[in-house]
Design a protein around this motif. Sequence first.
Motif, PDB file in Angstrom:
ATOM      1  N   ALA A   1     -21.530 -39.797  45.394  1.00  0.00           N
ATOM      2  CA  ALA A   1     -21.804 -40.589  46.646  1.00  0.00           C
ATOM      3  C   ALA A   1     -22.858 -40.589  46.778  1.00  0.00           C
ATOM      4  O   ALA A   1     -24.187 -41.540  46.805  1.00  0.00           O
ATOM      5  CB  ALA A   1     -20.618 -41.408  47.823  1.00  0.00           C
ATOM      6  N   ASN A   2     -23.450 -39.491  46.861  1.00  0.00           N
ATOM      7  CA  ASN A   2     -24.687 -38.556  47.906  1.00  0.00           C
ATOM      8  C   ASN A   2     -26.172 -38.854  46.707  1.00  0.00           C
ATOM      9  O   ASN A   2     -27.077 -39.505  47.019  1.00  0.00           O
ATOM     10  CB  ASN A   2     -25.095 -37.953  47.694  1.00  0.00           C
ATOM     11  CG  ASN A   2     -26.262 -37.055  48.664  1.00  0.00           C
ATOM     12  OD1 ASN A   2     -26.743 -38.106  49.299  1.00  0.00           O
ATOM     13  ND2 ASN A   2     -26.613 -35.728  48.745  1.00  0.00           N
ATOM     14  N   ALA A   3     -26.048 -38.940  45.377  1.00  0.00           N
ATOM     15  CA  ALA A   3     -26.534 -39.732  44.085  1.00  0.00           C
ATOM     16  C   ALA A   3     -26.838 -40.988  44.411  1.00  0.00           C
ATOM     17  O   ALA A   3     -27.764 -41.141  43.427  1.00  0.00           O
ATOM     18  CB  ALA A   3     -25.920 -38.835  42.752  1.00  0.00           C
ATOM     19  N   LEU A   4     -26.314 -41.602  44.538  1.00  0.00           N
ATOM     20  CA  LEU A   4     -25.460 -42.956  43.801  1.00  0.00           C
ATOM     21  C   LEU A   4     -25.952 -44.381  44.698  1.00  0.00           C
ATOM     22  O   LEU A   4     -26.252 -45.146  44.021  1.00  0.00           O
ATOM     23  CB  LEU A   4     -24.871 -42.853  42.977  1.00  0.00           C
ATOM     24  CG  LEU A   4     -24.544 -42.845  41.506  1.00  0.00           C
ATOM     25  CD1 LEU A   4     -23.396 -42.913  40.208  1.00  0.00           C
ATOM     26  CD2 LEU A   4     -26.125 -42.690  40.625  1.00  0.00           C
ATOM     27  N   LEU A   5     -25.431 -43.927  45.516  1.00  0.00           N
ATOM     28  CA  LEU A   5     -25.296 -45.371  46.921  1.00  0.00           C
ATOM     29  C   LEU A   5     -27.003 -44.877  48.035  1.00  0.00           C
ATOM     30  O   LEU A   5     -27.958 -44.233  46.999  1.00  0.00           O
ATOM     31  CB  LEU A   5     -24.539 -44.977  48.229  1.00  0.00           C
ATOM     32  CG  LEU A   5     -23.243 -44.650  47.256  1.00  0.00           C
ATOM     33  CD1 LEU A   5     -22.353 -44.049  48.480  1.00  0.00           C
ATOM     34  CD2 LEU A   5     -22.582 -45.715  46.950  1.00  0.00           C
ATOM     35  N   LYS A   6     -26.884 -46.400  47.659  1.00  0.00           N
ATOM     36  CA  LYS A   6     -28.965 -46.467  48.813  1.00  0.00           C
ATOM     37  C   LYS A   6     -28.790 -45.962  49.485  1.00  0.00           C
ATOM     38  O   LYS A   6     -27.993 -45.257  50.581  1.00  0.00           O
ATOM     39  CB  LYS A   6     -28.256 -48.028  48.788  1.00  0.00           C
ATOM     40  CG  LYS A   6     -29.850 -48.660  48.841  1.00  0.00           C
ATOM     41  CD  LYS A   6     -29.566 -50.595  49.313  1.00  0.00           C
ATOM     42  CE  LYS A   6     -30.936 -50.693  49.464  1.00  0.00           C
ATOM     43  NZ  LYS A   6     -31.036 -52.177  49.798  1.00  0.00           N
ATOM     44  N   ASP A   7     -29.877 -45.725  49.467  1.00  0.00           N
ATOM     45  CA  ASP A   7     -30.930 -44.994  51.377  1.00  0.00           C
ATOM     46  C   ASP A   7     -29.959 -43.249  51.486  1.00  0.00           C
ATOM     47  O   ASP A   7     -29.947 -43.182  52.434  1.00  0.00           O
ATOM     48  CB  ASP A   7     -30.404 -45.721  52.261  1.00  0.00           C
ATOM     49  CG  ASP A   7     -31.985 -46.940  52.276  1.00  0.00           C
ATOM     50  OD1 ASP A   7     -32.257 -46.995  50.951  1.00  0.00           O
ATOM     51  OD2 ASP A   7     -30.871 -48.036  52.084  1.00  0.00           O
ATOM     52  N   THR A   8     -29.232 -43.012  50.943  1.00  0.00           N
ATOM     53  CA  THR A   8     -29.037 -41.540  51.127  1.00  0.00           C
ATOM     54  C   THR A   8     -29.910 -40.118  50.748  1.00  0.00           C
ATOM     55  O   THR A   8     -31.043 -40.612  50.201  1.00  0.00           O
ATOM     56  CB  THR A   8     -27.696 -41.289  49.959  1.00  0.00           C
ATOM     57  OG1 THR A   8     -28.256 -40.992  48.753  1.00  0.00           O
ATOM     58  CG2 THR A   8     -27.256 -42.125  50.294  1.00  0.00           C
ATOM     59  N   LYS A   9     -30.000 -38.899  51.114  1.00  0.00           N
ATOM     60  CA  LYS A   9     -30.863 -38.305  51.499  1.00  0.00           C
ATOM     61  C   LYS A   9     -30.856 -37.629  49.438  1.00  0.00           C
ATOM     62  O   LYS A   9     -31.532 -36.401  49.821  1.00  0.00           O
ATOM     63  CB  LYS A   9     -30.718 -37.580  52.581  1.00  0.00           C
ATOM     64  CG  LYS A   9     -31.530 -37.991  53.462  1.00  0.00           C
ATOM     65  CD  LYS A   9     -31.806 -37.356  54.636  1.00  0.00           C
ATOM     66  CE  LYS A   9     -31.914 -38.499  55.955  1.00  0.00           C
ATOM     67  NZ  LYS A   9     -33.148 -37.725  57.271  1.00  0.00           N
ATOM     68  N   GLY A  10     -29.867 -38.398  49.045  1.00  0.00           N
ATOM     69  CA  GLY A  10     -29.685 -37.444  48.123  1.00  0.00           C
ATOM     70  C   GLY A  10     -29.888 -37.859  46.557  1.00  0.00           C
ATOM     71  O   GLY A  10     -29.844 -37.662  45.825  1.00  0.00           O
TER      72      GLY A  10
ATOM     73  N   LYS B   1     -21.895 -46.410  55.921  1.00  0.00           N
ATOM     74  CA  LYS B   1     -22.814 -47.383  56.133  1.00  0.00           C
ATOM     75  C   LYS B   1     -23.487 -47.610  54.891  1.00  0.00           C
ATOM     76  O   LYS B   1     -24.240 -48.573  54.726  1.00  0.00           O
ATOM     77  CB  LYS B   1     -23.514 -46.529  56.984  1.00  0.00           C
ATOM     78  CG  LYS B   1     -23.270 -46.404  58.470  1.00  0.00           C
ATOM     79  CD  LYS B   1     -22.602 -48.121  58.429  1.00  0.00           C
ATOM     80  CE  LYS B   1     -23.486 -48.790  58.836  1.00  0.00           C
ATOM     81  NZ  LYS B   1     -22.500 -50.372  59.741  1.00  0.00           N
ATOM     82  N   HIS B   2     -23.415 -46.481  53.774  1.00  0.00           N
ATOM     83  CA  HIS B   2     -24.052 -46.596  52.971  1.00  0.00           C
ATOM     84  C   HIS B   2     -23.324 -47.533  51.869  1.00  0.00           C
ATOM     85  O   HIS B   2     -24.237 -48.455  50.766  1.00  0.00           O
ATOM     86  CB  HIS B   2     -24.341 -45.172  51.613  1.00  0.00           C
ATOM     87  CG  HIS B   2     -25.909 -44.130  53.364  1.00  0.00           C
ATOM     88  ND1 HIS B   2     -26.883 -44.465  53.031  1.00  0.00           N
ATOM     89  CD2 HIS B   2     -24.963 -43.290  54.031  1.00  0.00           C
ATOM     90  CE1 HIS B   2     -26.982 -43.673  53.628  1.00  0.00           C
ATOM     91  NE2 HIS B   2     -26.211 -42.727  54.099  1.00  0.00           N
ATOM     92  N   TYR B   3     -22.247 -47.048  52.048  1.00  0.00           N
ATOM     93  CA  TYR B   3     -21.960 -47.558  50.687  1.00  0.00           C
ATOM     94  C   TYR B   3     -21.732 -49.902  51.180  1.00  0.00           C
ATOM     95  O   TYR B   3     -21.800 -51.056  50.881  1.00  0.00           O
ATOM     96  CB  TYR B   3     -20.119 -48.150  50.440  1.00  0.00           C
ATOM     97  CG  TYR B   3     -19.367 -47.252  50.128  1.00  0.00           C
ATOM     98  CD1 TYR B   3     -19.743 -47.056  48.505  1.00  0.00           C
ATOM     99  CD2 TYR B   3     -19.016 -45.984  50.602  1.00  0.00           C
ATOM    100  CE1 TYR B   3     -18.796 -46.326  47.909  1.00  0.00           C
ATOM    101  CE2 TYR B   3     -18.008 -45.111  50.444  1.00  0.00           C
ATOM    102  CZ  TYR B   3     -18.533 -45.186  49.128  1.00  0.00           C
ATOM    103  OH  TYR B   3     -17.604 -43.619  47.632  1.00  0.00           O
TER     104      TYR B   3
END
Length: 242
Positions: free
Chosen positions: A23-32, A106-108
């Motif tokens: 999720a950290n790698a692929l979802l929008k606007d995460t820091k990862g 919120k990223h989902y």
Amino acid sequence: MEAYVFEIIGTALLILLGNGIVANALLKDTKGGDTGWVGITIGWAVAVFVGVFVSADVSGAHLNPAVTLGFATAGKFSWALVPGYIIAQFIGAMLGTTLVWLTYKKHYDATEDQGAILASFANTPAIKNPFWNFMTEFIATFAFVLAIFYIAGGSMSDEPISLGSLDALPVALLVLGIGISLGGPTGYAINPARDLGPRIMHALLPIKGKGSSAWWYAWIPVFGPIAGGVVAALVYLWIEMY
């Protein structure tokens, strides 16, 4: 009962941290977002380390129906305990992936890429070919379970074997190696609960714009790993005869 509880806890931690890195790698606007494949494989290795370390001394840290069925096939685990362990693993996987969804809610909501959303729950192949996708999961799980027998100190005695907390690092390194070496074609589920439990939650959770749960593929990361685990147990028995 305590063993079942720790199978739930261990599997929940495995999926929380494993699907969490995806999720950290692929979802929008995460820091990862720049994590990449190597980061994902390292994250899954850490997830395995934590899940095994926490549950090993109580439940033996199967965390995976392929491991449970492999141990039982080899006569190293009671068949009477198999249904309870598998149910616990599925409960843990569903709980863990729900916690990922809550963490990244919120990223989902912000992610429009349906494939990225599904990838943080369950796998789909890079190239769709049911036979070869099955073979990839079979081979990767065969290697995983056969190695687990020896990490767990298996022998031809009638004594049951299970993972202890000291085995957490070798198993984590094993999963890291499988991910880097064999993970590209299918995402290396190597665990029916790890894929099907979160896929069910992908279908059930109210995720904005989530799209299909790709049920056309769901049987492969279930039956490929089961077949790989059982064959690994049979090969282990054959090796130990000599």
